[in-house]
Scaffold this active site. Structure first.
Site, PDB file in Angstrom:
ATOM      1  CD  GLU A 106     -14.872   3.822   3.371  1.00  0.00           C
ATOM      2  OE1 GLU A 106     -15.397   4.770   2.772  1.00  0.00           O
ATOM      3  OE2 GLU A 106     -14.135   2.999   2.800  1.00  0.00           O
ATOM      4  CG  ASP A 107     -18.095   6.035   0.437  1.00  0.00           C
ATOM      5  OD1 ASP A 107     -17.464   5.059   0.906  1.00  0.00           O
ATOM      6  OD2 ASP A 107     -17.890   6.462  -0.716  1.00  0.00           O
ATOM      7  CG  ASP A 110     -18.942  -3.196  -2.843  1.00  0.00           C
ATOM      8  OD1 ASP A 110     -19.798  -4.077  -2.752  1.00  0.00           O
ATOM      9  OD2 ASP A 110     -18.437  -2.871  -3.937  1.00  0.00           O
ATOM     10  CG  PHE A 159     -22.309   1.740  -8.863  1.00  0.00           C
ATOM     11  CD1 PHE A 159     -21.107   1.384  -8.273  1.00  0.00           C
ATOM     12  CD2 PHE A 159     -22.466   3.029  -9.336  1.00  0.00           C
ATOM     13  CE1 PHE A 159     -20.067   2.299  -8.165  1.00  0.00           C
ATOM     14  CE2 PHE A 159     -21.429   3.954  -9.236  1.00  0.00           C
ATOM     15  CZ  PHE A 159     -20.237   3.584  -8.653  1.00  0.00           C
ATOM     16  NE  ARG A 172     -16.591  12.722  -5.425  1.00  0.00           N
ATOM     17  CZ  ARG A 172     -16.116  11.524  -5.118  1.00  0.00           C
ATOM     18  NH1 ARG A 172     -16.696  10.821  -4.170  1.00  0.00           N
ATOM     19  NH2 ARG A 172     -15.077  11.008  -5.738  1.00  0.00           N
TER      20      ARG A 172
HETATM   21  P1  5GP Z   1     -14.824  -1.987  -0.912  1.00  0.00           P
HETATM   22  O1  5GP Z   1     -13.330  -1.958  -0.746  1.00  0.00           O
HETATM   23  O2  5GP Z   1     -15.557  -2.266   0.378  1.00  0.00           O
HETATM   24  O3  5GP Z   1     -15.243  -2.910  -2.027  1.00  0.00           O
HETATM   25  O4  5GP Z   1     -15.266  -0.601  -1.461  1.00  0.00           O
HETATM   26  C1  5GP Z   1     -15.166   0.555  -0.745  1.00  0.00           C
HETATM   27  C2  5GP Z   1     -15.173   1.748  -1.660  1.00  0.00           C
HETATM   28  O5  5GP Z   1     -15.649   1.442  -2.972  1.00  0.00           O
HETATM   29  C3  5GP Z   1     -16.128   2.767  -1.119  1.00  0.00           C
HETATM   30  O6  5GP Z   1     -15.504   3.604  -0.178  1.00  0.00           O
HETATM   31  C4  5GP Z   1     -16.561   3.495  -2.387  1.00  0.00           C
HETATM   32  O7  5GP Z   1     -15.618   4.503  -2.695  1.00  0.00           O
HETATM   33  C5  5GP Z   1     -16.519   2.438  -3.449  1.00  0.00           C
HETATM   34  N1  5GP Z   1     -17.872   1.843  -3.663  1.00  0.00           N
HETATM   35  C6  5GP Z   1     -18.312   0.619  -3.315  1.00  0.00           C
HETATM   36  N2  5GP Z   1     -19.596   0.447  -3.653  1.00  0.00           N
HETATM   37  C7  5GP Z   1     -19.984   1.602  -4.232  1.00  0.00           C
HETATM   38  C8  5GP Z   1     -21.223   2.064  -4.781  1.00  0.00           C
HETATM   39  O8  5GP Z   1     -22.265   1.404  -4.824  1.00  0.00           O
HETATM   40  N3  5GP Z   1     -21.232   3.339  -5.277  1.00  0.00           N
HETATM   41  C9  5GP Z   1     -20.132   4.139  -5.259  1.00  0.00           C
HETATM   42  N4  5GP Z   1     -20.269   5.355  -5.770  1.00  0.00           N
HETATM   43  N5  5GP Z   1     -18.962   3.750  -4.741  1.00  0.00           N
HETATM   44  C10 5GP Z   1     -18.892   2.488  -4.237  1.00  0.00           C
END
Ligand code: 5GP
Length: 187
Positions: A106-107, A110, A159, A172
């Protein structure tokens, strides 16, 4: 042949570089060493979560010495800079997950809702194991109790874009992770 020129300046939409390319690459090598040790003698399937993981995945897989294959899933939950909280599966694995050692790549984690969905989904397919490797972790933002076994960097609740992470599909290709200027974020 002339050396390929790589832009060295910081993109004007970036408030601040949080992690530069050399720090990210060094940390990915460490993660690769750790994963190679943990999976020595086993065959690993890296499950890249599109699209944000692609740059990380490319570097990580080249740092892993253990035998491995790759597959991909795509999910969406984000609209601009905020999570909608509803996770949708847009692309599934090509191969069966049954009996495999899966490592979700995963990137960023959050709220944890995406990972929670993915872990539930993949565990229901009877793999041998499922673990998570995330480049970035924002531990202050959790809404679901999930934990990545391998984490590149813990970062504050900002963010970020770059190194595969986007804002409305842009940024990206930046070779670093940076905080996007507030005035560039629509919401
Ligand atoms: P979660 O479900 O954990 O809230 O979010 C996961 C996904 O939200 C990540 O795989 C990513 O695609 C997006 N995301 C969450 N935080 C960020 C951020 O700071 N920057 C970006 N570009 N994407 C984020």
């Amino acid at each position: 042949m002339p050396a390929r020129s790589v832009p060295s300046s910081v993109h004007p939409d970036i408030e601040r570089v949080l992690l530069d390319e050399s720090a990210i690459k060094a940390r990915i090598k460490e993660l690769g060493r750790q994963i190679s040790q943990d999976y020595a003698g086993r065959k690993l399937t890296l499950v890249g979560i599109l699209k944000g993981s692609i740059v990380f995945m490319g570097d990580l897989m080249r740092s892993i010495a253990a035998e491995c294959t790759i597959d991909f899933m795509a999910v969406s939950s984000y609209d601009g800079v905020s999570s909608t909280g509803v996770v949708r599966l847009n692309l599934d694995l090509r191969e069966s997950a049954e009996g495999k050692d899966l490592l979700i790549v995963e990137d960023v984690v959050d709220t944890g809702l995406t990972l929670h969905y993915l872990l539930d989904n993949l565990r229901s397919r009877n793999p041998r194991s499922v673990e998570v490797c995330a480049l970035l972790d924002k531990p202050d933002c959790r809404k679901a109790q999930v934990r990545a076994k391998y984490v590149g960097f813990s970062i504050p609740n900002e963010f970020v874009v770059g190194f595969g992470l986007d804002y409305n599909e842009l940024y990206r290709n930046l070779p670093y992770v940076g905080i996007l200027k507030k005035e560039k974020q629509a919401s």
